[in-house]
Design a protein around this motif. Structure first.
Motif, PDB file in Angstrom:
ATOM      1  N   ALA A 117       0.858  -1.189   0.000  1.00 25.98           N
ATOM      2  CA  ALA A 117       0.000   0.000   0.000  1.00 25.98           C
ATOM      3  C   ALA A 117       0.892   1.235   0.000  1.00 25.98           C
ATOM      4  N   ILE A 118       0.558   2.201  -0.841  1.00 27.91           N
ATOM      5  CA  ILE A 118       1.253   3.488  -0.887  1.00 27.91           C
ATOM      6  C   ILE A 118       0.223   4.527  -0.441  1.00 27.91           C
ATOM      7  N   LEU A 119       0.418   5.071   0.763  1.00 27.00           N
ATOM      8  CA  LEU A 119      -0.615   5.886   1.378  1.00 27.00           C
ATOM      9  C   LEU A 119      -0.095   7.257   1.812  1.00 27.00           C
ATOM     10  N   MET A 120      -0.929   8.269   1.597  1.00 28.33           N
ATOM     11  CA  MET A 120      -0.625   9.621   2.048  1.00 28.33           C
ATOM     12  C   MET A 120      -1.244   9.825   3.431  1.00 28.33           C
ATOM     13  N   PHE A 121      -0.426  10.273   4.395  1.00 20.84           N
ATOM     14  CA  PHE A 121      -0.891  10.509   5.757  1.00 20.84           C
ATOM     15  C   PHE A 121      -0.469  11.904   6.215  1.00 20.84           C
ATOM     16  N   GLN A 122      -1.083  12.337   7.306  1.00 22.35           N
ATOM     17  CA  GLN A 122      -0.557  13.498   8.027  1.00 22.35           C
ATOM     18  C   GLN A 122       0.865  13.140   8.453  1.00 22.35           C
ATOM     19  N   GLN A 123       1.786  14.083   8.369  1.00 24.65           N
ATOM     20  CA  GLN A 123       3.200  13.780   8.580  1.00 24.65           C
ATOM     21  C   GLN A 123       3.495  13.163   9.948  1.00 24.65           C
ATOM     22  N   GLU A 124       2.872  13.694  10.998  1.00 21.11           N
ATOM     23  CA  GLU A 124       3.143  13.143  12.325  1.00 21.11           C
ATOM     24  C   GLU A 124       2.652  11.706  12.446  1.00 21.11           C
ATOM     25  N   PHE A 125       1.512  11.400  11.832  1.00 24.05           N
ATOM     26  CA  PHE A 125       0.994  10.032  11.841  1.00 24.05           C
ATOM     27  C   PHE A 125       1.977   9.102  11.125  1.00 24.05           C
ATOM     28  N   ALA A 126       2.490   9.553   9.983  1.00 29.01           N
ATOM     29  CA  ALA A 126       3.462   8.765   9.221  1.00 29.01           C
ATOM     30  C   ALA A 126       4.721   8.502  10.047  1.00 29.01           C
ATOM     31  N   GLN A 127       5.160   9.521  10.794  1.00 27.57           N
ATOM     32  CA  GLN A 127       6.358   9.365  11.627  1.00 27.57           C
ATOM     33  C   GLN A 127       6.131   8.359  12.748  1.00 27.57           C
ATOM     34  N   ARG A 128       4.904   8.289  13.243  1.00 25.92           N
ATOM     35  CA  ARG A 128       4.578   7.291  14.266  1.00 25.92           C
ATOM     36  C   ARG A 128       4.671   5.873  13.693  1.00 25.92           C
ATOM     37  N   LEU A 129       4.220   5.723  12.460  1.00 21.90           N
ATOM     38  CA  LEU A 129       4.244   4.398  11.833  1.00 21.90           C
ATOM     39  C   LEU A 129       5.657   3.855  11.679  1.00 21.90           C
ATOM     40  N   VAL A 130       6.617   4.733  11.390  1.00 17.60           N
ATOM     41  CA  VAL A 130       7.988   4.286  11.101  1.00 17.60           C
ATOM     42  C   VAL A 130       8.949   4.495  12.272  1.00 17.60           C
ATOM     43  N   ALA A 131       8.438   4.937  13.429  1.00 19.85           N
ATOM     44  CA  ALA A 131       9.305   5.227  14.588  1.00 19.85           C
ATOM     45  C   ALA A 131      10.039   3.974  15.065  1.00 19.85           C
ATOM     46  N   ARG A 132      11.140   4.205  15.764  1.00 21.37           N
ATOM     47  CA  ARG A 132      11.950   3.114  16.324  1.00 21.37           C
ATOM     48  C   ARG A 132      11.935   3.223  17.844  1.00 21.37           C
ATOM     49  N   GLY A 147      12.676   4.108  21.447  1.00 21.47           N
ATOM     50  CA  GLY A 147      13.423   5.253  21.968  1.00 21.47           C
ATOM     51  C   GLY A 147      13.028   6.571  21.334  1.00 21.47           C
ATOM     52  N   ASP A 148      12.393   6.526  20.136  1.00 20.64           N
ATOM     53  CA  ASP A 148      11.947   7.756  19.483  1.00 20.64           C
ATOM     54  C   ASP A 148      10.786   8.373  20.263  1.00 20.64           C
ATOM     55  N   LYS A 149      10.680   9.683  20.188  1.00 21.08           N
ATOM     56  CA  LYS A 149       9.620  10.393  20.897  1.00 21.08           C
ATOM     57  C   LYS A 149       8.232   9.937  20.460  1.00 21.08           C
ATOM     58  N   LEU A 150       8.061   9.636  19.160  1.00 22.54           N
ATOM     59  CA  LEU A 150       6.754   9.270  18.628  1.00 22.54           C
ATOM     60  C   LEU A 150       6.479   7.764  18.651  1.00 22.54           C
ATOM     61  N   TYR A 151       7.391   6.992  19.205  1.00 20.09           N
ATOM     62  CA  TYR A 151       7.206   5.535  19.311  1.00 20.09           C
ATOM     63  C   TYR A 151       6.024   5.251  20.221  1.00 20.09           C
ATOM     64  N   CYS A 152       5.054   4.456  19.743  1.00 24.95           N
ATOM     65  CA  CYS A 152       3.813   4.261  20.488  1.00 24.95           C
ATOM     66  C   CYS A 152       3.171   2.923  20.133  1.00 24.95           C
ATOM     67  N   ARG A 153       1.999   2.693  20.694  1.00 27.69           N
ATOM     68  CA  ARG A 153       1.264   1.452  20.451  1.00 27.69           C
ATOM     69  C   ARG A 153       0.963   1.266  18.960  1.00 27.69           C
ATOM     70  N   LEU A 154       0.602   2.361  18.284  1.00 31.33           N
ATOM     71  CA  LEU A 154       0.351   2.310  16.849  1.00 31.33           C
ATOM     72  C   LEU A 154       1.574   1.787  16.106  1.00 31.33           C
ATOM     73  N   THR A 155       2.747   2.267  16.485  1.00 35.84           N
ATOM     74  CA  THR A 155       4.008   1.856  15.859  1.00 35.84           C
ATOM     75  C   THR A 155       4.196   0.346  15.967  1.00 35.84           C
ATOM     76  N   VAL A 156       4.089  -0.154  17.196  1.00 31.30           N
ATOM     77  CA  VAL A 156       4.380  -1.567  17.466  1.00 31.30           C
ATOM     78  C   VAL A 156       3.360  -2.474  16.783  1.00 31.30           C
ATOM     79  N   ASN A 157       2.092  -2.080  16.832  1.00 32.06           N
ATOM     80  CA  ASN A 157       1.050  -2.876  16.182  1.00 32.06           C
ATOM     81  C   ASN A 157       1.251  -2.951  14.678  1.00 32.06           C
ATOM     82  N   THR A 158       1.551  -1.809  14.073  1.00 37.51           N
ATOM     83  CA  THR A 158       1.724  -1.761  12.619  1.00 37.51           C
ATOM     84  C   THR A 158       2.933  -2.580  12.196  1.00 37.51           C
ATOM     85  N   GLN A 159       4.031  -2.413  12.910  1.00 40.09           N
ATOM     86  CA  GLN A 159       5.265  -3.100  12.522  1.00 40.09           C
ATOM     87  C   GLN A 159       5.244  -4.591  12.845  1.00 40.09           C
TER      88      GLN A 159
END
Length: 324
Positions: free
Chosen positions: A162-177, A179-191
Motif C-alpha cells: 500500500a502506498i498511502l498519504m498521511f498526516q506527517q506526524e501520523f506517518a512518523q509514528r508508523l515508522v518510529a523506532r 526510543g523515538d519520541k513518537l514511538y507508540c502502540r500504533l508503531t508496534v502494532n503496525t510493525q
C-alpha cells in the motif's frame, strides 16, 4: 439518423452501491467547506485534493503496478490519481463517501475508454467489506488513518503493498523506532503486521484546498506469512504498557484496574480448564514474579522492540495469564 451511443448502466454492489448520479446531491457543510472551480470541498470529510502531478506520478511509481493488478483507491476525490491508476492497472476500485465526488468521477470517465476498468463504490470504507485487491494507493482522509490501516492489515487475502498519504506526524509514528519520541502502540502494532517505510514528505501547497498540516507518503508491505499471534491479545498487552510508556513495566502492572482484569481472565480460563485456584492466590504477586523472573520489571515500553513484547506476552501466557 444514427442512434446515440448507449451508456452502460452501473451495477449495484453487495456492500456499497455503484452510482450514476448528477452533481448536486446533498451539499457539504458550508461552515467547513471551500469552493474551488465550482465544486464545494468538505474539509470535515478530509477533502484535500492532491493536485501536483509529480507527487501523483511518484506515488504510482513507488507502487510498482502491474497490468494485471486490481488497485484499491480510497478517497479518489475528483479523480486525479484515479486517471493515472487506470492507465497502469487492470482495474481500479475507487471508494468514496461523498456522492458529489462520485458524480464528478463518473462525469470525468464515463465517455472514456478507461470507464470499463473503473469500479466506483460509494459508502464508508470503514464499514464496507474490502474487495480482493493487489495494491492500495490512496490520498486518505486523515481522520480515518488509524482505523483504515488496521482494517487494511487484517484484510485477507493479503495484498502486495500500500502506498498511502498521511498526516506527517501520523506517518512518523508508523515508522518510529524504540526510543523515538513518537514511538507508540500504533508503531508496534503496525510493525508487527507489516514492513513500513517513509517515502517522501509532501507540502501543504500540493493540495486543493491546502490542509493545515504537512503530509508524508508511506509504503506498507504486509508480512507474509502472517505472524502466528492473537492480534487482539497482543493489542491488549500493548494497551496496558503504553498507557504511560515512560514508566517501568513493574509500575504499569501495579494498577488495580489492570490486576482486576487479568485476574478475571485468569479465573475464567481456569474454570474452562477445570483447574483449581489455590486459596492463597494473589494476582499481584503472580504478575510481579513473572516480570522479575523474565527481567522485564525495570523495562519501559518506549525502549522495547518487537522481540521484547513477544517475549513478555509469552511469559504471561506460559503462566496462564491472557489479555482478552
Amino acid at each position: 439518423m444514427p442512434k446515440a451511443p448507449v451508456q452502460k448502466k452501473c451495477r449495484v454492489h453487495k456492500d456499497v452501491s455503484r452510482v450514476c448520479t448528477k452533481p448536486g446531491v446533498k451539499g457539504a457543510k458550508p461552515a467547513s467547506s471551500l469552493t474551488t472551480q465550482g465544486l464545494l470541498f468538505n474539509t470535515d470529510l478530509g477533502q484535500h485534493i492532491l493536485k501536483n502531478p509529480l507527487v501523483i506520478n511518484s506515488m504510482i511509481e513507488k507502487a510498482g503496478l502491474k497490468t494485471t493488478d486490481t488497485v484499491l483507491e480510497v478517497g479518489p476525490g475528483t479523480g486525479n490519481m484515479t486517471a493515472k491508476l487506470l492507465e497502469r492497472a487492470k482495474r481500479v476500485v475507487a471508494c468514496e463517501v461523498d456522492s458529489r465526488m462520485v458524480a464528478e468521477l463518473h462525469k470525468r470517465f464515463v465517455t472514456t475508454a478507461l470507464h470499463s476498468k473503473l469500479d466506483i463504490r460509494i459508502g464508508d470504507v470503514l464499514k464496507a467489506q474490502l474487495p480482493t485487491f493487489d495494491v492500495c494507493v490512496a490520498n486518505l482522509p486523515y481522520q480515518i488513518s488509524s482505523p483504515f490501516v488496521f482494517k487494511l492489515l487484517l484484510h485477507r487475502p493479503i495484498f502486495r503493498c500500500a502506498i498511502l498519504m498521511f498526516q506527517q506526524e501520523f506517518a512518523q509514528r508508523l515508522v518510529a523506532r524504540p526510543g523515538d519520541k513518537l514511538y507508540c502502540r500504533l508503531t508496534v502494532n503496525t510493525q508487527l503486521l507489516a514492513k513500513v517505510a517513509h517515502l517522501m514528505k509532501v507540502g501543504k501547497n500540493n493540495f486543493k484546498p491546502p490542509p493545515k498540516v504537512e503530509s508524508s507518503v508511506v509504503r506498507i508491505e504486509p508480512r507474509n506469512p502472517v505472524p502466528n499471534i492473537d492480534f487482539n491479545e497482543w493489542d491488549g498487552l500493548l494497551r496496558i504498557v503504553f498507557v504511560r510508556k515512560n514508566k517501568t513495566l513493574a509500575a504499569a502492572f501495579k494498577q488495580s484496574s489492570v490486576l482486576q482484569t487479568l485476574e478475571k481472565n485468569y479465573k475464567t480460563l481456569c474454570s474452562l480448564q477445570d483447574k483449581k485456584i489455590p486459596d492463597d492466590f494473589v494476582m499481584k504477586e503472580k504478575v510481579e514474579n513473572i516480570l522479575i523472573n523474565g527481567k522485564f520489571d525495570k523495562k519501559r515500553a518506549r525502549q522495547m522492540d518487537q522481540d521484547d513484547f513477544l517475549a513478555l506476552l509469552h511469559a504471561f501466557n506460559k503462566e496462564g495469564i491472557h489479555f482478552v
